[in-house]
Enzyme design. Structure first.
Site, PDB file in Angstrom:
ATOM      1  N   HIS A 188       0.826  -1.207   0.000  1.00  0.00           N
ATOM      2  CA  HIS A 188       0.000   0.000   0.000  1.00  0.00           C
ATOM      3  C   HIS A 188       0.863   1.261   0.000  1.00  0.00           C
ATOM      4  O   HIS A 188       0.459   2.296  -0.512  1.00  0.00           O
ATOM      5  CB  HIS A 188      -0.946  -0.007   1.208  1.00  0.00           C
ATOM      6  CG  HIS A 188      -2.167  -0.804   0.943  1.00  0.00           C
ATOM      7  ND1 HIS A 188      -2.508  -1.924   1.652  1.00  0.00           N
ATOM      8  CD2 HIS A 188      -3.120  -0.657  -0.008  1.00  0.00           C
ATOM      9  CE1 HIS A 188      -3.629  -2.419   1.168  1.00  0.00           C
ATOM     10  NE2 HIS A 188      -4.023  -1.670   0.161  1.00  0.00           N
ATOM     11  N   ARG A 294       0.742  -6.273 -21.984  1.00  0.00           N
ATOM     12  CA  ARG A 294       1.624  -7.320 -22.500  1.00  0.00           C
ATOM     13  C   ARG A 294       1.817  -8.367 -21.388  1.00  0.00           C
ATOM     14  O   ARG A 294       2.739  -8.288 -20.599  1.00  0.00           O
ATOM     15  CB  ARG A 294       2.976  -6.723 -22.890  1.00  0.00           C
ATOM     16  CG  ARG A 294       2.947  -5.849 -24.140  1.00  0.00           C
ATOM     17  CD  ARG A 294       4.339  -5.292 -24.439  1.00  0.00           C
ATOM     18  NE  ARG A 294       4.490  -4.851 -25.814  1.00  0.00           N
ATOM     19  CZ  ARG A 294       4.383  -3.591 -26.222  1.00  0.00           C
ATOM     20  NH1 ARG A 294       4.129  -2.640 -25.359  1.00  0.00           N
ATOM     21  NH2 ARG A 294       4.563  -3.286 -27.493  1.00  0.00           N
ATOM     22  N   ARG A 330      -3.393  -9.048 -23.706  1.00  0.00           N
ATOM     23  CA  ARG A 330      -2.903  -9.920 -24.772  1.00  0.00           C
ATOM     24  C   ARG A 330      -2.389 -11.197 -24.137  1.00  0.00           C
ATOM     25  O   ARG A 330      -1.654 -11.152 -23.149  1.00  0.00           O
ATOM     26  CB  ARG A 330      -1.778  -9.209 -25.525  1.00  0.00           C
ATOM     27  CG  ARG A 330      -1.011 -10.163 -26.408  1.00  0.00           C
ATOM     28  CD  ARG A 330      -0.015  -9.461 -27.235  1.00  0.00           C
ATOM     29  NE  ARG A 330       1.203  -9.144 -26.527  1.00  0.00           N
ATOM     30  CZ  ARG A 330       2.180  -8.416 -27.059  1.00  0.00           C
ATOM     31  NH1 ARG A 330       2.037  -7.906 -28.261  1.00  0.00           N
ATOM     32  NH2 ARG A 330       3.271  -8.182 -26.395  1.00  0.00           N
ATOM     33  N   ASN A 451       4.713  -2.902 -34.805  1.00  0.00           N
ATOM     34  CA  ASN A 451       6.134  -3.243 -34.637  1.00  0.00           C
ATOM     35  C   ASN A 451       6.445  -4.535 -35.398  1.00  0.00           C
ATOM     36  O   ASN A 451       7.386  -4.608 -36.192  1.00  0.00           O
ATOM     37  CB  ASN A 451       6.490  -3.426 -33.158  1.00  0.00           C
ATOM     38  CG  ASN A 451       5.990  -2.282 -32.303  1.00  0.00           C
ATOM     39  OD1 ASN A 451       5.808  -1.181 -32.796  1.00  0.00           O
ATOM     40  ND2 ASN A 451       5.750  -2.534 -31.024  1.00  0.00           N
ATOM     41  N   ASP A 452       5.619  -5.541 -35.136  1.00  0.00           N
ATOM     42  CA  ASP A 452       5.846  -6.803 -35.840  1.00  0.00           C
ATOM     43  C   ASP A 452       5.366  -6.736 -37.275  1.00  0.00           C
ATOM     44  O   ASP A 452       5.966  -7.348 -38.161  1.00  0.00           O
ATOM     45  CB  ASP A 452       5.162  -7.957 -35.093  1.00  0.00           C
ATOM     46  CG  ASP A 452       6.045  -8.460 -33.961  1.00  0.00           C
ATOM     47  OD1 ASP A 452       7.265  -8.599 -34.184  1.00  0.00           O
ATOM     48  OD2 ASP A 452       5.534  -8.682 -32.852  1.00  0.00           O
ATOM     49  N   ARG A 462      13.502  -6.686 -36.177  1.00  0.00           N
ATOM     50  CA  ARG A 462      13.384  -5.485 -35.338  1.00  0.00           C
ATOM     51  C   ARG A 462      14.458  -5.413 -34.266  1.00  0.00           C
ATOM     52  O   ARG A 462      14.645  -4.368 -33.639  1.00  0.00           O
ATOM     53  CB  ARG A 462      11.969  -5.376 -34.730  1.00  0.00           C
ATOM     54  CG  ARG A 462      11.583  -6.497 -33.807  1.00  0.00           C
ATOM     55  CD  ARG A 462      10.080  -6.502 -33.533  1.00  0.00           C
ATOM     56  NE  ARG A 462       9.741  -5.796 -32.309  1.00  0.00           N
ATOM     57  CZ  ARG A 462       8.578  -5.921 -31.667  1.00  0.00           C
ATOM     58  NH1 ARG A 462       7.625  -6.681 -32.171  1.00  0.00           N
ATOM     59  NH2 ARG A 462       8.341  -5.286 -30.567  1.00  0.00           N
TER      60      ARG A 462
HETATM   61  C1  PEP Z   1       3.627  -5.001 -32.049  1.00  0.00           C
HETATM   62  O1  PEP Z   1       4.196  -5.960 -32.573  1.00  0.00           O
HETATM   63  O2  PEP Z   1       3.429  -3.915 -32.625  1.00  0.00           O
HETATM   64  C2  PEP Z   1       3.166  -5.100 -30.663  1.00  0.00           C
HETATM   65  C3  PEP Z   1       2.396  -4.183 -30.109  1.00  0.00           C
HETATM   66  O3  PEP Z   1       3.590  -6.155 -29.927  1.00  0.00           O
HETATM   67  P1  PEP Z   1       5.084  -6.291 -29.342  1.00  0.00           P
HETATM   68  O4  PEP Z   1       5.808  -5.001 -29.613  1.00  0.00           O
HETATM   69  O5  PEP Z   1       4.941  -6.587 -27.919  1.00  0.00           O
HETATM   70  O6  PEP Z   1       5.607  -7.433 -30.130  1.00  0.00           O
HETATM   71 MG    MG Z   2       4.096  -7.901 -31.647  1.00  0.00          MG
END
Ligand code: PEP
Ligand code: MG
Length: 545
Positions: A188, A294, A330, A451-452, A462
């Site tokens: 707390h 996440r 997710r 991103n992916d 990446r």
């Molecule tokens: C993505 O891939 O854009 C995404 C939000 O997931 P992460 O970056 O966790 O792979």
């Molecule tokens: Mg991703």
């Protein structure tokens, strides 16, 4: 200079004089007393005063930080009415002829031990609350006033540990931040620090008395505490602090306002988080919900498979704290760059193209079902959505949904309560974009993981910094895929958001709005800058080149 590292409670910088906060060691005698009746009366009087004090703290916390934060003091006041605890104290005074202070200390320590041995992490944390109320009664009995320990000038408090009631008693005007040798991020005290928006570090290791009066800096971004930092470091940290202050000004200006364009289009701006400890910053930045939790961070923060109950606690906490706002969780996206030893995953030649996310979950169904059950149980405490990462086929989506249904049925049969959850797919592979119409028919929403999606569309790892010269983060193919996904989703009554980093790229906000995106989920600190941009867009006018 000395540098201590610990666990940060809040991202932020605090700079100021160090004040060592030390509660004087009280000698509590266990010498037998003759007049037990008088001791019993002293105890009862102190218990009622401590209870009244907890009620006062409740009101103070309610006024300063709101109900969530204040609730602990209400619980403390109730705990002071607990018959088991009162009987245990009276037994030590009446039958063992011990002084009231000793009886309170002993009985509270016994009860705290019972809590700390419990499996449930939430109940384990409550052991600190029992010690705290015991201390409050002892303070009344001994006439101690710990508030005076804070000193009279603004400072960074450094303590072995801080109890919630000590924390709330502190004068906020004099509190720049605090560092504790012990403590936990789920306590707390940590919750209070977050809601008070105070940089704080816990588990910072050994505290030295001779730091008192020296210059200290808490760097919440890097989870460290500098004692006597050199001038150049101090200068750069001050600069960072000033930048933060500018953002806070922006925050005050835009808090509570809608994400509506000049011509009246409103979209949702949600936050991305890695776990329950991010909620404070989400709330400070006025997110309308969480668009990407996440969940794999729950696994990465663990030394072994997190149990259903441990996961349930993490998801429930987020759902409950955010309720009635939406929280999209997710399912575990482990693999590629996110690995844990205990899963025994094999090394792969192309891990980004390998066994990750749903591919692991669908080959380890017991593992997956543990998470799905935890998520469904948590759904009862808020407004949860569940989404599956790395989907490339309708078969995968259906398998995930079948397992989710199986878990729902099991839980209902066990008498557990669950709420309706929206089910979504992450769109982060070109395959998913190309079958978006089919996927949309079986989903409530899409969340585009740019991103992916960029990595797999452009064949650019990446993780590989050497490929950066080849990377166009606004690649037209990716933008076209986003457009295709939004259109496909809308054809089938499936709302579409973006949760990858491009969602926070304000140079694309107008483009996304024109494409018809329904939601952008971004890191919490990007929410207000994004809100500012949205509120300056006029979709009735032609977009500037
Ligand atoms: C993505 O891939 O854009 C995404 C939000 O997931 P992460 O970056 O966790 O792979
Ligand atoms: Mg991703």
């Amino acid at each position: 200079m000395f540098v201590a590292t610990g666990k940060s409670i809040l991202n932020g910088i605090a700079i100021g004089k160090i004040k060592i906060y030390k509660v004087p060691e009280l000698h509590i005698s266990d010498e037998p007393v003759e007049n037990t009746k008088a001791e019993l009366e002293r105890f009862e009087d102190a218990r009622l005063k401590a209870q009244a004090y907890q009620k006062k703290l409740y009101q103070k916390a309610l006024d300063e930080s709101g109900e969530d934060t204040a609730a602990v003091f209400d619980v403390h006041a109730m705990m002071l009415d607990d018959d088991d605890l009162i009987d245990a104290i009276k037994e030590i005074i009446g039958n063992q002829h011990r002084p009231a202070e000793y009886a309170v200390k002993k009985a509270c320590a016994n009860q705290a031990k019972v809590f700390s041995d419990m499996d449930d992490p939430y109940l384990r944390e409550r052991s600190a609350d029992v010690i705290d109320i015991g201390q409050c009664v002892i303070d009344v009995l001994t006439g101690t006033d710990n508030a005076t320990l804070q000193g009279t000038e603004p400072s960074i408090l450094v303590a072995k540990d801080l109890a919630p009631s000590e924390t709330v008693k502190l004068d906020k005007k004099l509190l720049l931040g605090f560092v504790t040798a012990e403590g936990s991020t789920n306590s707390h005290t940590a919750i209070l620090a977050r809601s008070m928006n105070i940089p704080a570090l816990v588990q910072a290791g050994e505290i030295k008395d001779d730091w008192d009066g020296k210059m200290g800096v808490i760097d919440g971004y890097n989870s460290c505490f500098y004692v006597d930092p050199p001038a150049d470091l101090l200068k750069s940290l001050k600069k960072r602090q000033e930048e933060d202050a500018r953002k806070v000004a922006l925050l005050t200006e835009l808090k509570g306002k809608s994400n509506t364009t000049i011509d009246g289009k409103t979209i949702k701006v949600y936050a991305n988080i890695g776990g329950p400890s991010d909620i404070g910053v989400v709330q400070q930045n006025d997110a309308e919900g969480i668009g990407l939790f996440r969940s794999e961070f729950v696994y990465l923060n663990s030394h072994n498979y997190p149990t259903e109950d441990e996961q349930f606690e993490a998801y429930r906490h987020v759902a409950e704290t955010m309720a009635p706002k939406k929280v999209i969780i997710r399912t575990c996206d482990i693999g590629a760059d996110k690995t844990v030893d205990y899963m025994g995953l094999e090394k792969e030649t192309n891990p980004a193209l390998g066994l990750r996310a749903v591919r692991i979950c669908l080959t380890r169904k017991v593992f997956f079902k543990t998470q799905l059950r935890a998520l469904l149980r948590a759904s009862y405490y808020g407004n949860i959505g569940i989404m599956f990462p790395m989907i490339i086929s309708l078969r995968e989506l259906r398998e995930c949904k079948d397992l989710l249904n199986e878990c729902s049925k099991e839980l209902i049969a066990e008498g557990k309560k669950i709420n309706y959850v929206e089910v979504g797919t992450m769109i982060e592979t070109p395959a998913a974009v190309l079958i978006a119409d089919e996927l949309a028919e079986e989903c409530d929403f899409f969340s585009i993981g740019t991103n992916d999606l960029t990595q797999y569309t452009c064949a650019i790892d990446r993780q590989n910094a050497k490929l950066e010269p080849f990377l166009d983060i606004h690649h037209p193919a990716v933008l076209k895929e986003i457009q295709m996904t939004i259109e496909a989703g809308h054809r089938h009554n499936c709302w579409v958001g973006i949760c990858g980093e491009l969602g926070a790229d304000t140079s694309l906000t107008e483009t996304f709005l024109r494409m018809g995106v329904d939601e952008l989920s971004v890191n919490p600190k990007s929410i207000l800058p994004l809100r500012k941009v949205i509120r300056g867009i006029d979709l009735s006018k032609k977009q500037a080149e």
